[in-house]
Design an enzyme around this catalytic site. Structure first.
Site, short mmCIF file in Angstrom:
data_model
loop_
_atom_site.label_atom_id
_atom_site.label_comp_id
_atom_site.label_asym_id
_atom_site.label_seq_id
_atom_site.Cartn_x
_atom_site.Cartn_y
_atom_site.Cartn_z
N GLU A 1 -10.89 -3.70 -20.97
CA GLU A 1 -11.06 -5.16 -20.85
C GLU A 1 -9.74 -5.93 -20.99
OE1 GLU A 1 -13.35 -3.30 -22.32
OE2 GLU A 1 -15.34 -3.98 -21.66
N HIS B 1 1.07 1.16 -13.23
CA HIS B 1 1.91 0.04 -13.66
C HIS B 1 3.38 0.48 -13.64
CE1 HIS B 1 2.93 -3.70 -15.64
NE2 HIS B 1 3.76 -2.99 -16.39
N GLU C 1 6.02 6.37 -9.53
CA GLU C 1 4.67 5.94 -9.12
C GLU C 1 4.03 6.88 -8.10
OE1 GLU C 1 4.19 1.74 -8.16
OE2 GLU C 1 6.06 1.32 -9.17
N ASN D 1 -5.17 2.48 -13.12
CA ASN D 1 -4.19 1.54 -12.59
C ASN D 1 -2.80 2.18 -12.68
OD1 ASN D 1 -3.10 -1.04 -11.74
ND2 ASN D 1 -2.46 -1.36 -13.86
N LEU E 1 -9.81 -7.83 -12.86
CA LEU E 1 -11.16 -7.31 -12.60
C LEU E 1 -12.20 -8.02 -13.44
CD1 LEU E 1 -10.81 -3.43 -12.39
CD2 LEU E 1 -10.60 -5.13 -10.58
N GLY F 1 0.78 -1.23 0.00
CA GLY F 1 0.00 0.00 0.00
C GLY F 1 0.81 1.29 0.00
C1 GRF Z 1 3.49 -1.13 -7.41
O1 GRF Z 1 4.75 -1.36 -7.97
C2 GRF Z 1 2.48 -0.90 -8.50
O2 GRF Z 1 3.00 -0.26 -9.60
C3 GRF Z 1 2.11 -2.29 -8.86
O3 GRF Z 1 2.11 -3.00 -7.64
C4 GRF Z 1 2.97 -2.36 -6.71
C5 GRF Z 1 2.16 -2.06 -5.49
O4 GRF Z 1 2.88 -1.55 -4.43
N1 GRF Z 1 0.88 -2.32 -9.60
P1 GRF Z 1 2.15 -0.92 -3.16
O5 GRF Z 1 1.21 -1.97 -2.62
O6 GRF Z 1 1.45 0.32 -3.58
O7 GRF Z 1 3.26 -0.64 -2.18
#
Ligand code: GRF
Length: 210
Positions: free
Chosen positions: A148, A110, A181, A108, A94, A12
């Site tokens: 999808e 990624h 991210e 999302n 999903l 998280g």
């Molecule tokens: C992240 O690297 C995200 O890009 C991927 O899963 C990971 C989740 O990390 N989809 P966190 O649970 O937010 O620490």
């Protein structure tokens, strides 16, 4: 206020980035109304609780088959009446019904520059292992709408991150999180809350402030 539901499965840290950005006013006109985890006892749920956000667990093992699980997941989401659903490390595919119901309202994060190192099987450390194997010098992260397909929806934001000599998958993963991210996910939510993200012809566009 943009009612946001965040779906998680683990640490998280992306959820935390959203919580912090909301507290700091970097995301405006939005709030996280619920966090749903596909696993019990994960750190992400602790983070939600600490921030005073209602948490729920919808775990596959508690249901008799995928159909029943999907139903429960959709129900749990619907109950929160979200304007936006954020997948922040959610390790469950999903249900199609959910994707259709919330078209262009699910995003999302990624950990690569899509279309590189994405699609079926590319999640977690695997993404970074493959990037290192290929010897790319630049990687990064992508926020996209969920359609999808797998990692195939309209791209909202991307940020590049340098790959450094001697990087391990873990070190690279951490750098991608810190430098990309945790920045572009809150930024995307803020832009969506401001009504500045539009999808047309399968592409997402960020409109300028007039
Ligand atoms: C992240 O690297 C995200 O890009 C991927 O899963 C990971 C989740 O990390 N989809 P966190 O649970 O937010 O620490």
């Amino acid at each position: 206020m943009l009612r946001t539901v965040v779906l998680v499965s683990g640490g998280g840290t992306n959820l935390q980035a959203l919580i912090d950005a909301l507290a700091e006013g970097k995301i405006r006109n939005a709030g996280i109304v619920k966090v749903i985890s596909s696993k019990p006892g994960v750190k992400a749920l602790e983070r939600a609780e600490k921030a005073g956000i209602p948490g729920a667990v919808v775990a596959k093992k508690d249901y008799d088959g995928t159909e029943a699980f999907n139903r429960a997941l959709i129900e749990s989401i619907d109950l929160a009446e979200p304007d936006l659903i954020v997948l922040a490390g959610f390790l469950v595919v999903l249900p199609e019904e959910l994707v259709k119901k919330y078209e262009n309202r699910i995003i999302n994060i990624h950990p690569s520059l899509i279309p590189s190192f994405c699609g079926v099987g590319y999640y977690g450390l695997k993404v970074h292992e493959e990037a290192l194997k290929r010897g790319v010098k630049i990687t990064g992260a992508t926020v996209h709408f969920v359609d999808e397909g797998c990692d195939s929806g309209p791209i909202i934001l991307q940020k590049a991150v340098e790959v450094k000599k001697g990087d391990s998958p873990e070190v690279l993963q951490r750098r991608v999180m810190e430098e990309a991210e945790w920045q572009i996910l809150p930024e995307a939510v803020d832009l969506i809350a401001a009504g500045r993200v539009r999808v047309s012809n399968g592409k997402a566009e960020v409109t300028e402030i007039l």
